[in-house]
Design an enzyme around this catalytic site. Structure first.
Site, PDB file in Angstrom:
ATOM      1  N   GLU A   1      48.354  37.816  25.533  1.00  0.00           N
ATOM      2  CA  GLU A   1      49.607  37.687  25.050  1.00  0.00           C
ATOM      3  C   GLU A   1      50.541  38.855  25.435  1.00  0.00           C
ATOM      4  O   GLU A   1      51.394  39.216  25.037  1.00  0.00           O
ATOM      5  CB  GLU A   1      49.541  38.049  23.644  1.00  0.00           C
ATOM      6  CG  GLU A   1      48.649  36.992  22.668  1.00  0.00           C
ATOM      7  CD  GLU A   1      48.982  37.200  21.280  1.00  0.00           C
ATOM      8  OE1 GLU A   1      49.435  36.318  20.484  1.00  0.00           O
ATOM      9  OE2 GLU A   1      48.390  38.285  20.767  1.00  0.00           O
TER      10      GLU A   1
ATOM     11  N   HIS B   1      51.667  45.359  19.618  1.00  0.00           N
ATOM     12  CA  HIS B   1      51.190  44.198  18.823  1.00  0.00           C
ATOM     13  C   HIS B   1      50.142  44.283  18.006  1.00  0.00           C
ATOM     14  O   HIS B   1      49.072  44.694  18.487  1.00  0.00           O
ATOM     15  CB  HIS B   1      51.271  42.956  19.690  1.00  0.00           C
ATOM     16  CG  HIS B   1      50.806  41.821  19.113  1.00  0.00           C
ATOM     17  ND1 HIS B   1      51.466  41.119  17.974  1.00  0.00           N
ATOM     18  CD2 HIS B   1      49.889  40.985  19.252  1.00  0.00           C
ATOM     19  CE1 HIS B   1      50.783  40.037  17.613  1.00  0.00           C
ATOM     20  NE2 HIS B   1      49.780  39.764  18.401  1.00  0.00           N
TER      21      HIS B   1
ATOM     22  N   HIS C   1      47.697  43.120  14.058  1.00  0.00           N
ATOM     23  CA  HIS C   1      47.308  42.437  12.816  1.00  0.00           C
ATOM     24  C   HIS C   1      46.601  43.250  11.582  1.00  0.00           C
ATOM     25  O   HIS C   1      45.666  42.910  11.322  1.00  0.00           O
ATOM     26  CB  HIS C   1      46.354  41.245  13.152  1.00  0.00           C
ATOM     27  CG  HIS C   1      46.411  40.776  14.518  1.00  0.00           C
ATOM     28  ND1 HIS C   1      45.381  40.587  15.481  1.00  0.00           N
ATOM     29  CD2 HIS C   1      47.409  40.059  15.295  1.00  0.00           C
ATOM     30  CE1 HIS C   1      45.655  40.159  16.783  1.00  0.00           C
ATOM     31  NE2 HIS C   1      47.180  39.684  16.543  1.00  0.00           N
TER      32      HIS C   1
ATOM     33  N   HIS D   1      50.289  35.507  11.708  1.00  0.00           N
ATOM     34  CA  HIS D   1      49.761  36.106  12.742  1.00  0.00           C
ATOM     35  C   HIS D   1      49.638  37.659  13.003  1.00  0.00           C
ATOM     36  O   HIS D   1      48.648  38.101  12.837  1.00  0.00           O
ATOM     37  CB  HIS D   1      50.562  35.694  14.017  1.00  0.00           C
ATOM     38  CG  HIS D   1      50.039  36.174  15.240  1.00  0.00           C
ATOM     39  ND1 HIS D   1      50.601  35.520  16.486  1.00  0.00           N
ATOM     40  CD2 HIS D   1      49.489  37.235  15.899  1.00  0.00           C
ATOM     41  CE1 HIS D   1      50.146  36.360  17.654  1.00  0.00           C
ATOM     42  NE2 HIS D   1      49.284  37.187  16.887  1.00  0.00           N
TER      43      HIS D   1
END
Lengths: 311, 311, 311, 311
Positions: C78, C97, C99, C167
């Site tokens: 990603e 990024h 989660h 996500h």
């Protein structure tokens, strides 16, 4: 026992400890892996908390969940879960039964768990719900008879996760690492779902998303990255198993285990490495049938620095 | 003190620390065990946080909760909880009073705790609710008078767990290990119940299920497996008590305790083992009446590597 | 590699580990920093769990997210998230990024996250919501194509945090430390918001409050105090990265990594310091092009006591 | 500085670290104690995360929150909270400002916190609610002006805990240990209250219960038992502060601090004890005005084994 399944037993012990360390299993719960050469057999620890399982604890069972060699150690009462699922699902290579706090509220309320984020899709689209009361009435909820295990396996069907009412869950995988990945991320999924339901509306992944997202862990760098992460976390807490240094027969003696291992920090300090403290050397020799060559190999293995072991 | 109850005191200290380490008790809370030879006596620590209790801290009390030998150390204000329950319940061998975060919301809201999973059935079918206000009006909620302890014991009745409004809970067991098992899993049960209630519907175990499931911990490999797990976790965090190395009279001296123990990692590094740092050797000898033989035995015990201690 | 970006790579590795240690990222998630001299480049680790990232793992990428030097190691799938945001937002210096469990329930329910306390204002007034399904239909939810990254960057707009449906989230900062601060406190904000919503009414900060409160972390003693805190916590758990001791080319060899590092406690005990165990020395030399001077400098660096490194 | 307030500074540093370790304060938050001989003065750390505060960091302030000796180190922006409360409340000896996760949902929703269990009564019957917006409009919510501190002190009134809307809480005590006790148990109280509200009905303690229960921590064995518990937990994690070994002037130099301390385990291993690593000796001497006698005393102190310090 030192044989060609040493690495497999070591990996299964590591998997046990990872799932304990990541909060999927506690004092109870267990996980197995099918015999790589003989699909009618599987490997599973003697009855012991997963966080403590050593490679030496791991025994071989047939699909009726009888130990292949007579064992005098305690065995898990619920090992039919493994045997019956291996019978019913030839594709399955590894099985985990757990009572993770993340899934228990769903097992109690009967609310379905559905995949709500990309890594959660590893659970598959559907987690069937099995209630032991339907077929067997009032029991202590343990799955101890072949018929009970077979019933659970039917409920699991072709899926990857089955919830067991007022009890816990059983997860399967096409490999041991897939099983660990799925066990951990299906728990995360349950937690996030529970919170999202309380915030208000939520919508699960679409069938199309589930189909492609459930394969994420098969990406070359997903499963290995996660495994390295979990194993490192475990190692940092001194949680790696001892190396294999005993012959097979030791597992059949119900001798007392050595006491709790010393704290992680002291393990690596005394030259010989992990084997010195947690493993075979500190224990009295328990078998007479070791030959000297094996002994030396074992000793050499125990002395290998941590860095030399991983593949 | 070094006498035939050494092992019992050691085990009670370990039980204290396990319940602290597993989050059942914090700075407060206490647990006792009945004297194995004299049902009119019980063992309980001097006033100290359970996580810190050493075998040397454990004193003997009569059922009026008076220390058998005059004590100059601080005693738990609420020890009548133990004495009165031991009076009212001849079958009970061990008692724990706690304020676990898992049960407090139930103690405050008055919602009942019911068994909702197989291991949770160890709490029994019913947990009565005791409100000190009913009989005693506005108090500071501590149970410090015999009459208060007796009232609580009546509320407990034949059950295994009693909730105390705006205060906490008291748990009993037919053995110390049963008590530890029940204390931990009744907390898990409360947590899962709370979460399940928020998800939506839930149904407790049936009476038939409770009856058989509450005996799970009596299975040969359930209680010992769980105990090994909790004790190992404790040991990994450097939480085991020091070995017994002092004579009885030390417990009656209100000398300052040694300061906080060093971190777990450093404990095992200096040859002599646990006893060197946390236990008796580092403390000045406090009694003159040790004979040399006892001293040597104690020293030898302190020097035993961790591996040699467990039964 | 030992060059003028050593410190930057070290700091990026520390930032990776801080966010892992503080619970923002787990096995997955990644963070990058723009090249200080060339705005068309950025630094990002090879594919590895952030908690394990070493300075040596950090590679240089162009804004199309291609490695500047051919790499044979696995790369994050990603990384276009980083490249496309660096393209669209010339002001942005660092991108994360993740989660995080704190934001996932919002990503699943679609509930907005708004700033509800002073430090939470670091997220800015608005966190846009991006749903990959809108433009790309059913995918596995990973952001792997340039078009997907560009779409996410458009959704982010001029803001600091964008939620990604089912996500996770992506956060940006004008510096690496601002990014870490914002990532951690926006998670705290989400947790408090979630709890406050359940208690009953709540009101976010006013626009005027947000405007001034979002600058708190720019106060001279806010960001540095927080960074010192997080780095110390990390160090206490043995989580600091190894010092840089390898030449650049090593990152391009896909050799197996050394196994999990030993526990923190043992790291500092063997004279040579951290480098001995986790870093270069224990690994076989992998490159032939080291000159002796570089080698000596690296060795000297590895031997520097922990205290001598920070600016 | 080595003077007659050494012990007080050491205890204040320990209190800072206890509240950090028990989850009341994180990177931010601070606590102070009034000067024992001069009620117009108080002690407070320089601007630093409480978990890291060393006795050497603690400075003396007047009630206008100006440092008594000119300081070049960063100071907490919000120290007027302390000064204005010490002005308005001559009975108060110690003040803590925090943003504990347990209270934040109440600070955001405006829901009142009321005492719901016996130890929670240590918060008192009522926790007033202060909203900076009422008097000062849109600010960054920090309390940095005397007028803001005075307003907060008025809101606190005669109570022990004041909630600060969208910001946090401030707690006061008649002693440092009372403050720590109240800070920790008022957070527990908030957590239990929040959970109880979700279960259904709940009723707080009666006024009569609150009156007697809020004095529990004044029982001879309550406060000391809890303090020993928290300090031991802190010590087990290697969290104790370094001993005082520097002269007063060092606190006025804005030299860089040494980097993160090594992991706890390694601290005790190198003969000289805690002072060697975390404290003064490893730091370069920063002042010229030490006389040799002081130096020797300091060195001797640093070498004192942990066991020799506690009262």
């Amino acid at each position: 026992m030192t044989d060609k399944f040493d690495d497999l037993r070591h990996e299964l012990a590591v998997a046990n400890r990872i799932l304990a360390h990541e909060g999927v299993i506690d004092a109870f719960g267990h996980l197995s892996v099918r015999h790589p050469d003989n699909p009618e057999r599987y490997f599973l620890s003697r009855s012991r908390s997963p966080e403590l399982v050593e490679p030496d604890d791991i025994l071989e069972f047939d699909l009726d969940s009888q130990p292949v060699k007579p064992a005098t150690v305690q065995l898990y009462a619920e090992r039919v879960i493994h045997g019956e699922i291996f019978k019913a699902r030839p594709d399955v290579v590894a099985v985990c039964h757990h009572h993770a706090p993340a899934v228990m509220p769903f097992c109690i309320s009967g609310d379905p768990i559905v995949p709500v984020f990309h890594l959660g899709a590893s659970m598959g689209a559907v987690a069937p719900f099995w209630d032991s009361r339907d077929e067997f009435g009032d029991t202590n909820l343990l799955v101890v008879k072949s018929a009970e295990g077979a019933s659970l396996a039917r409920a699991l069907g072709k899926h990857s996760l089955v919830l067991m009412r007022r009890h816990g869950a059983t997860v399967v995988g096409l490999s041991l690492r897939e099983l660990v990945f799925r066990s951990i991320y299906s728990c995360d999924n349950a937690r996030y779902l529970s919170e999202a339901k309380r915030l208000g509306n939520f919508s699960p992944l679409t069938p199309g998303e589930i189909e492609v997202a459930q394969a994420i862990y098969q990406l070359p760098n997903a499963q290995s990255r996660a495994w390295e992460y979990w194993e490192t976390r475990l190692a940092k807490h001194g949680g790696l198993p001892a190396p294999l240094t005993q012959l097979a027969s030791t597992a059949h003696l119900s001798l007392p285990r050595p006491p709790p291992q010393p704290s992680p920090a002291s393990r690596g300090l005394k030259g010989g490495g992990r084997g010195r403290v947690g493993g075979g050397v500190a224990r009295p020799a328990r078998t007479a049938d070791k030959n000297t060559a094996t002994k030396k190999a074992a000793a050499k293995k125990a002395a290998t620095p941590k860095g030399g072991k991983r593949k």
